[in-house]
Motif scaffolding. Structure first.
Motif, PDB file in Angstrom:
ATOM      1  N   PHE A 125      32.948  61.902  54.898  1.00 44.00           N
ATOM      2  CA  PHE A 125      32.100  60.758  54.435  1.00 44.00           C
ATOM      3  C   PHE A 125      31.032  61.239  53.225  1.00 44.00           C
ATOM      4  N   GLY A 126      30.951  60.073  52.384  1.00 43.21           N
ATOM      5  CA  GLY A 126      30.079  60.040  51.252  1.00 43.21           C
ATOM      6  C   GLY A 126      29.652  58.996  50.442  1.00 43.21           C
ATOM      7  N   PRO A 127      28.803  59.050  49.662  1.00 45.33           N
ATOM      8  CA  PRO A 127      28.398  57.791  49.020  1.00 45.33           C
ATOM      9  C   PRO A 127      29.089  57.636  47.524  1.00 45.33           C
ATOM     10  N   GLN A 128      29.386  56.651  47.306  1.00 39.35           N
ATOM     11  CA  GLN A 128      30.037  56.197  46.001  1.00 39.35           C
ATOM     12  C   GLN A 128      28.956  55.592  44.927  1.00 39.35           C
ATOM     13  N   ASP A 130      43.932  51.391  58.488  1.00 35.21           N
ATOM     14  CA  ASP A 130      45.248  51.808  59.124  1.00 35.21           C
ATOM     15  C   ASP A 130      45.768  53.193  59.292  1.00 35.21           C
ATOM     16  N   ARG A 131      45.260  53.954  58.359  1.00 33.40           N
ATOM     17  CA  ARG A 131      45.605  55.458  58.099  1.00 33.40           C
ATOM     18  C   ARG A 131      44.732  56.194  59.474  1.00 33.40           C
ATOM     19  N   VAL A 132      43.649  55.812  59.650  1.00 30.39           N
ATOM     20  CA  VAL A 132      42.894  56.709  60.643  1.00 30.39           C
ATOM     21  C   VAL A 132      43.436  56.118  61.932  1.00 30.39           C
ATOM     22  N   LYS A 133      43.653  55.060  62.196  1.00 33.87           N
ATOM     23  CA  LYS A 133      44.269  54.424  63.485  1.00 33.87           C
ATOM     24  C   LYS A 133      45.534  55.063  63.722  1.00 33.87           C
ATOM     25  N   LYS A 145      43.439  64.038  53.748  1.00 35.67           N
ATOM     26  CA  LYS A 145      44.479  63.344  53.511  1.00 35.67           C
ATOM     27  C   LYS A 145      44.470  61.886  53.479  1.00 35.67           C
ATOM     28  N   ALA A 146      44.196  61.514  54.653  1.00 35.16           N
ATOM     29  CA  ALA A 146      44.202  60.164  55.054  1.00 35.16           C
ATOM     30  C   ALA A 146      43.317  59.462  54.049  1.00 35.16           C
ATOM     31  N   MET A 147      42.024  60.002  53.771  1.00 38.88           N
ATOM     32  CA  MET A 147      41.030  59.401  52.687  1.00 38.88           C
ATOM     33  C   MET A 147      41.639  59.457  51.174  1.00 38.88           C
ATOM     34  N   ALA A 148      42.352  60.777  50.950  1.00 38.11           N
ATOM     35  CA  ALA A 148      42.837  60.657  49.441  1.00 38.11           C
ATOM     36  C   ALA A 148      44.059  59.602  49.285  1.00 38.11           C
ATOM     37  N   ASP A 149      44.920  59.544  50.401  1.00 36.57           N
ATOM     38  CA  ASP A 149      45.877  58.593  50.309  1.00 36.57           C
ATOM     39  C   ASP A 149      45.714  57.133  49.985  1.00 36.57           C
ATOM     40  N   ALA A 150      44.418  56.868  50.781  1.00 32.72           N
ATOM     41  CA  ALA A 150      43.767  55.508  50.643  1.00 32.72           C
ATOM     42  C   ALA A 150      43.287  55.368  49.230  1.00 32.72           C
ATOM     43  N   ALA A 151      42.704  56.528  48.795  1.00 35.86           N
ATOM     44  CA  ALA A 151      42.108  56.314  47.353  1.00 35.86           C
ATOM     45  C   ALA A 151      43.092  56.236  46.432  1.00 35.86           C
ATOM     46  N   ASN A 166      39.884  56.179  44.160  1.00 36.66           N
ATOM     47  CA  ASN A 166      39.007  55.367  44.653  1.00 36.66           C
ATOM     48  C   ASN A 166      38.278  55.937  45.699  1.00 36.66           C
ATOM     49  N   ARG A 167      37.410  56.653  45.460  1.00 40.02           N
ATOM     50  CA  ARG A 167      36.726  57.833  46.424  1.00 40.02           C
ATOM     51  C   ARG A 167      35.278  57.910  46.240  1.00 40.02           C
ATOM     52  N   PRO A 168      34.531  58.152  47.229  1.00 38.21           N
ATOM     53  CA  PRO A 168      33.181  58.571  47.047  1.00 38.21           C
ATOM     54  C   PRO A 168      32.716  59.729  46.034  1.00 38.21           C
TER      55      PRO A 168
END
Length: 927
Positions: free
Chosen positions: A422-425, A686-689, A704-710, A913-915
Motif C-alpha cells: 500500500f501507499g499514497p499517490q 478482481d486480482r486480489v479476490k 504482482k497483482a498491484m503491478a499487473d493492475a498498474a 498506475n501506481r502509488p
C-alpha cells in the motif's frame, strides 16, 4: 551585486539555458566544496535498533530519491550535462523497473525494486554519521543505498531536533516554496512565472488565512488536546530548531540549496542575502496546502446544481431528476466496495424530503474573481490561465489520483501472517513532496514517509510491529451555503442581521529577470470571507442576490491532525488494530487508513464528518440559515457535531481489503461521480479476490497483482469486451473498422495492458490497438450520449465527470505525465448502457438507453462509425505532442515526468498506475 527576484525563476530552473556569466563564475568558485554536504563520511557503529518485528520483510520505495537539495554547482552541472547529486534519483530506476520485472518476481527479489525498510543500518551499510549542531543527544545516520536519514535520539527534544535538521538537509528549498504557497506569497518569493501564480492562487482561495488565523490554529489545537497537544507543540519547537540550525550551518558553510541564488535570495560571490528562519506558523501554512491537496473531500455543489437544472430543463423536473440521479450514482449497487461484508454506513444519503435547497437561477452563476490590480503580467493574463500550467496542474490534481491499498488477512497467506502492499499517490515531483526517514527516540519509533516540513512524525510507514498507510477517501466534508446579500455585494444576512464580509488580501510583486528581459509585475489576491466560509461564486436564487460560500470541517483546523500522527508513531499507544483505529480517529482529513501487523488487519475512514440538519441534501447548495446549518455549529471556531467513529466505514480482519479511491461501503456517499459498475478499484478487486480464493498469498504475489493492475487499461479490460460484443454481433464489412476490431480483440486477449515490447524499447506492444482505443473512447462517448442528453446537458455532465483519463489524456483531471489514470471517466456509464442495449441484467441502470436511442442496430452503427473514424486517426493526431514529447510519440505521451519544483531534473519513465510511495510489509511476530 543587488538582490533580484526573477519573475519566472522556477521556470528558469526547469529549462536548460545558457547561464549568466556570474553563475558560471560562481560554479567554478564552489564546484569542489559545493558538491558535498559536510557530513562525516567515517563509518560508525551499528545504529541502535528498536524492537523490529518485521524479520526483514518490510520494504518501501519513494522516487526519485531522498536527496532533494542541490547546491548551485550541482544544479548547473545537472542542467548542462545531466549529472545527478548523490541519492537524487537512485530510487527512480528500481521504481521504474518493476513494470518489466514484476512478472518473474519472487520474495527474494522484492528488494531489487524496493528499499529494505528494516529499522537501523548495518555497520557495513553506513554512508555517514553526524551529530547535528554538535548535539550529544541525537545522531543522524544515512545508509549507502538510498541516503535515508535514520534519526536516533536519547531525548525527545534531541530526536525532534534531528528530524528537523534532516528534513532541511533533504528538502529545505521545497519546504520554503510551500510555506510561501500556503500563505499565497510564492511569486514574491520565487518570481512571477505562470506556474508560481497558479500554485498560490489555487491554494490561497481555499485557505485565505491571516497570520492571526495561523497562530490561532496552534493555540486552539494545543488547548483542545491536553498533554498530547503540549507535547506536539514541544516537538514542533524542537523540529524548527533543527531546521533553523541547518539553515545557519548551510549559510555559513555556503552549501545551501542553489535555488536561493537563482531566485535572488543569496549572492553566489559575496554570500549576501538571507534564508529566513522557519517559525511555527510556517508549518500551519504547509499543513493547509497538504490538507487541501489530499484531505478535503467534498464541494462541487454548485456544479451539481447547474447539471441538475440542465437535466430538468431537458426532460422536465421529474424525469430530469431521475436522469441526474442515475448519472450521479450516489449509491450504485454494482460499485466496488472497500468494506465488502454487506455492512451499511449511511452518510450524506439522499433525504426523502429535501429542505433548504438554494439552487441558482438559470445562467446566473459566476465565479468570484480572485485577482485584482494586475500589472506587468507578461504572459499571464488571468488566474485561470496561470493555473493551467503543467507543474500547477500536476500538483493541484495530485489529490485526484491518490493511492491504493491491497491488504490480505493471514488466513489466506502462505505464512499465516497478514500481507499489505500500500501507499499514497502524491504525484511525481523533483524533489518529491514526501521524504523518507526513520525516527527512534523517547515515545517515537517509526520509519516511513512524511511531507517535507511536517516530518516531526512519520505520517505513512511502519512501527515496531505494525504498518499503516492511507488513500484519499473523498467523503463530503465541504458544503456550499447561499448567503443572501443585503445593502451591497459585501454584506450578507447572518441570522437576520446584515453583516459585513471580511476582506482578506494578499499582494504579490516580483522584480524583473535580467537574463530573460521580462518585466516586473504585481497583483493582489482578494477573498471575501463570511461566517459560512470564503465566497466562491455569485448568483441569484429565486430572484435574490446571493454569494455561494464554501465551508469545510477542516477549515481553520488543519493542525488538529498532528495528534493522530503522534499516536501512530508512539509504540506505547499502538499495540493492535483497535489502538490504530483510535489513533486515526484523531485525523480530521478525509482518508482511508489501512493497518497490518503479524496477526491482524484493520481499516478506518477518517475525517470530521459534519452532522447535517434533517432534510439537507449534501449534493446541492442550501440557504445560510440557522435551520440548515451543521448541528451545533459554532462559526467562531468552525466546530460542530461530527458523526461518531462507529458510523465511519471500518473493519478488523476482513478477508481482504482494496482501495483505489473507490466507494468505501454500502450507503456511504462519496463526492466523486462515477462510483459505479466499472471503477479503477475493480482492477485490484478482481486480482486480489482471485488470489484469496486460491490461498497461499505471498508478498511477491500481492506485489504482482498491484503491478499487473498498474499496467492495465481499465477501458480495455472491463468495457471493451462488451463494446466488441455489439460490434461483432454480425460481420463487420468495412475494412478499416474490421482491421481495428481485429487489433482490439487481439489486445484484449493478450491482457489489455499498456506495456513495452521489451525493457527500454519505448514502444508499446499492441501499439495500434492502444492508439485506436485512445482515439475511439472520447468519440464513442460523445456519439453514444450526446444525442439523447442534448448538447447542454452532455456538457454539464462532462463538467461533473470528464469522459476520459487515459495516461496520455492531458485534458483529464490529473493532466499529462502524472501516472495516475482511469480514476475519472465515463466507463461505468458506457458499461451500463451497452449492457442494457445487449439485454443483460443491470443493477442501478441509467434512466434510459442512450446508444443509438436504445436500438441495437443503431447502437452498432454508432460504434462502428466512430471506430472507423478513430482508426483513421494518425498517431500525431491522437498524441499531438507537448513540452515533453514530439507529436506521435505514444510512449512519451504516456510517460511519467518528475515535475520540477527545484533546479534538478530527471528522465522520463514508462507509465505505470501506481502509488508514489509504497510499502510491502509482512510482520513475522508481535510484541
Amino acid at each position: 551585486m543587488p538582490r533580484r527576484t526573477p519573475r519566472n525563476a522556477l521556470d528558469r530552473l526547469r529549462t536548460p539555458r545558457r547561464f549568466p556569466k556570474f553563475l558560471k563564475t560562481a560554479a567554478i568558485c564552489i564546484l569542489v566544496g559545493g558538491l558535498f554536504s559536510p557530513i562525516s563520511q567515517a563509518a560508525a557503529a551499528d545504529t541502535a535498533v528498536a524492537g523490529d518485528y518485521c524479520g526483514g520483510q518490510c520494504s518501501d520505495i519513494l522516487p526519485p530519491g531522498e536527496n532533494g537539495n542541490a547546491t548551485l554547482a550541482q544544479i548547473l552541472l545537472n542542467q548542462a550535462f545531466g549529472t545527478q547529486p548523490a541519492h537524487a534519483e537512485d530510487q527512480l530506476g528500481p521504481y521504474a523497473g518493476l513494470v518489466t520485472g514484476y512478472s518473474t518476481l519472487t520474495d527474494a527479489k522484492i528488494n531489487s525494486f524496493f528499499n529494505d525498510a528494516s529499522f537501523g543500518v548495518p555497520s557495513d551499510q553506513i554512508a555517514s554519521s553526524e551529530k547535528p549542531a554538535g548535539r550529544s543527544d541525537v545522531t543522524i545516520v544515512r545508509d549507502k543505498k538510498s541516503g535515508v536519514p535514520h534519526i536516533t535520539g536519547t531525548t525527545r527534544y534531541g530526536t525532534e531536533f534531528g528530524a528537523g535538521y534532516a528534513a532541511a538537509e533533504d528538502r529545505l528549498w521545497l519546504m520554503d516554496v510551500f510555506r510561501h504557497v500556503g500563505r499565497g506569497r510564492l511569486t514574491s518569493f520565487a518570481g512571477g512565472a505562470a506556474s508560481n501564480q497558479g500554485l498560490e492562487q489555487e491554494f490561497w482561495r481555499n485557505a485565505p488565512y491571516t497570520e492571526a488565523d495561523l497562530q490561532a490554529q496552534i493555540d486552539n489545537a494545543v488547548a483542545a488536546a491536553g498533554d498530547r497537544g503540549r507535547q506536539a507543540l514541544a516537538d514542533v519547537s524542537a523540529y524548527l530548531d533543527g531546521v533553523n540550525s541547518y539553515i545557519d550551518a548551510s549559510d555559513s558553510g555556503r552549501y545551501f540549496p542553489g535555488e536561493y541564488v537563482l531566485t535572488g535570495h543569496k549572492d553566489s560571490i559575496t554570500n549576501a542575502g538571507t534564508i529566513d528562519h522557519f517559525k511555527v506558523t510556517d508549518l500551519v501554512a504547509l499543513a493547509s496546502v497538504v490538507g487541501a491537496l489530499f484531505g478535503s473531500g467534498g464541494g462541487g455543489e454548485v456544479n451539481n446544481a447547474i447539471s441538475l437544472l440542465a437535466a430538468q430543463s431537458t426532460y422536465g423536473v421529474e424525469q430530469g431528476t431521475k436522469v441526474w440521479e442515475s448519472f450521479r450514482e450516489r449509491n450504485d449497487p454494482e460499485a466496488v466496495l472497500t468494506v465488502h461484508n454487506g455492512e451499511s454506513f449511511p452518510y450524506a444519503t439522499k433525504p426523502d424530503s429535501p429542505q433548504g435547497g438554494a439552487l441558482p437561477g438559470a445562467g446566473s452563476v459566476s465565479r468570484e474573481p480572485l485577482v485584482y490590480d494586475r500589472t506587468g503580467s507578461a504572459g499571464t493574463s488571468s488566474a485561470a490561465r496561470a493555473s493551467k500550467t503543467a507543474a500547477t496542474t500536476a500538483l493541484t490534481s495530485a489529490k485526484r489520483g491518490m493511492s491504493n491499498a491491497l491488504v490480505v488477512s493471514g488466513k489466506y497467506t502462505a505464512s499465516g501472517h497478514p500481507i499489505a502492499v500500500f501507499g499514497p499517490q502524491t504525484g511525481y515531483f523533483a524533489p518529491q513532496l514526501l521524504m523518507l526517514q526513520e525516527i527512534q527516540g523517547p515515545g517515537i519509533s517509526a520509519r516511513g514517509a512524511s511531507f517535507a516540513g511536517l516530518s516531526m512524525y512519520v505520517e505513512l510507514g511502519r512501527g515496531q510491529d505494525y504498518a499503516w498507510s492511507a488513500t484519499t477517501s473523498g467523503q463530503d466534508v465541504i458544503d456550499t451555503y447561499a448567503v443572501e446579500l443585503c445593502q451591497d455585494d459585501h454584506h450578507y444576512l447572518y441570522h437576520g442581521t446584515c453583516t459585513a464580509m471580511d476582506k482578506v488580501e494578499q499582494k504579490n510583486s516580483w522584480s524583473p529577470t535580467v537574463a530573460d528581459g521580462t518585466a516586473a509585475g504585481s497583483y493582489t489576491m482578494r477573498v471575501w470571507r463570511t461566517k459560512y466560509g470564503p465566497v466562491e461564486y455569485r448568483a441569484t436564487v429565486g430572484g435574490k442576490k446571493v454569494a455561494y460560500t464554501t465551508l469545510r470541517s477542516s477549515y481553520l483546523h488543519e493542525v488538529d491532525s498532528i495528534i493522530g500522527f503522534q499516536m501512530l508513531n508512539d509504540p506505547d499507544y499502538v499495540k493492535g488494530p483497535q489502538d490504530f483505529q483510535s489513533a486515526v480517529q484523531h485525523i480530521n482529513f478525509t482518508f482511508n487508513w489501512f493497518y497490518a501487523d503479524s496477526r491482524h488487519t484493520a481499516y478506518y475512514n477518517s475525517g470530521d464528518n459534519p452532522v447535517r440538519a434533517s432534510g439537507v441534501d449534501a449534493e446541492f447548495p442550501v440557504w445560510a440559515r440557522a435551520p440548515y446549518e451543521w448541528r451545533n455549529w459554532d462559526p467562531t471556531t468552525n466546530t460542530a457535531d461530527y458523526t461518531p467513529a462507529s458510523q465511519h466505514p471500518n473493519s478488523i480482519d476482513q478477508d481482504y481489503s482494496i482501495s483505489w479511491n473507490n466507494k468505501q461501503a454500502k450507503d456511504y456517499t462519496t463526492v466523486p461521480w462515477g462510483d459505479g459498475s466499472v471503477h479503477r478499484g475493480n482492477l485490484l478487486e478482481d486480482r486480489v479476490k482471485k488470489l484469496v480464493a486460491a490461498g497461499g498469498v505471498t508478498r511477491s504475489s500481492l506485489v504482482k497483482a498491484m503491478a499487473d493492475a498498474a499496467l492495465a487499461d481499465l477501458r480495455a479490460e472491463d468495457v471493451l469486451p462488451d463494446l466488441l460484443k455489439v460490434v461483432n454481433s454480425s460481420t463487420v464489412t468495412d475494412p478499416t473498422a474490421a482491421a481495428a476490431v481485429s487489433k482490439l480483440s487481439a489486445w484484449v486477449s493478450a491482457g489489455a495492458k499498456r506495456t513495452e515490447t521489451s525493457a527500454g524499447s519505448k514502444r508499446y506492444a499492441d501499439a495500434d490497438a492502444i492508439r485506436i482505443l485512445d482515439a475511439w473512447w472520447p468519440l464513442l462517448v460523445k456519439a453514444e450520449f450526446e444525442p439523447g442528453l442534448g448538447g447542454d446537458l452532455y456538457t454539464a455532465f462532462t463538467a461533473n465527470l470528464p469522459v476520459d483519463e487515459s495516461p496520455s489524456a492531458a485534458h483529464g483531471p490529473t493532466g499529462s505525465h502524472a501516472g495516475s489514470s482511469f480514476q475519472y471517466g465515463w466507463w461505468s456509464y458506457v458499461d451500463k448502457d451497452i449492457r442494457a442495449v445487449l439485454g443483460e441484467s443491470v443493477q442501478g441502470p441509467l434512466a434510459q438507453k442512450y446508444c443509438g436511442g436504445g436500438d441495437f442496430g443503431a447502437c452498432r452503427d454508432v460504434l462502428i462509425g466512430t471506430l472507423k473514424q478513430a482508426a483513421g486517426m494518425t498517431a500525431s493526431q491522437v498524441y499531438p505532442g507537448d513540452d515533453q514529447c514530439s507529436a506521435g510519440d505514444q510512449w512519451c505521451a504516456d510517460s511519467i515526468v518528475q515535475r520540477t519544483l527545484g533546479g534538478i531534473k530527471h528522465g522520463k519513465i514508462s507509465w505505470q498506475n501506481r502509488p508514489t510511495y509504497q510499502q510491502v510489509v509482512e510482520f513475522t511476530s508481535h510484541r
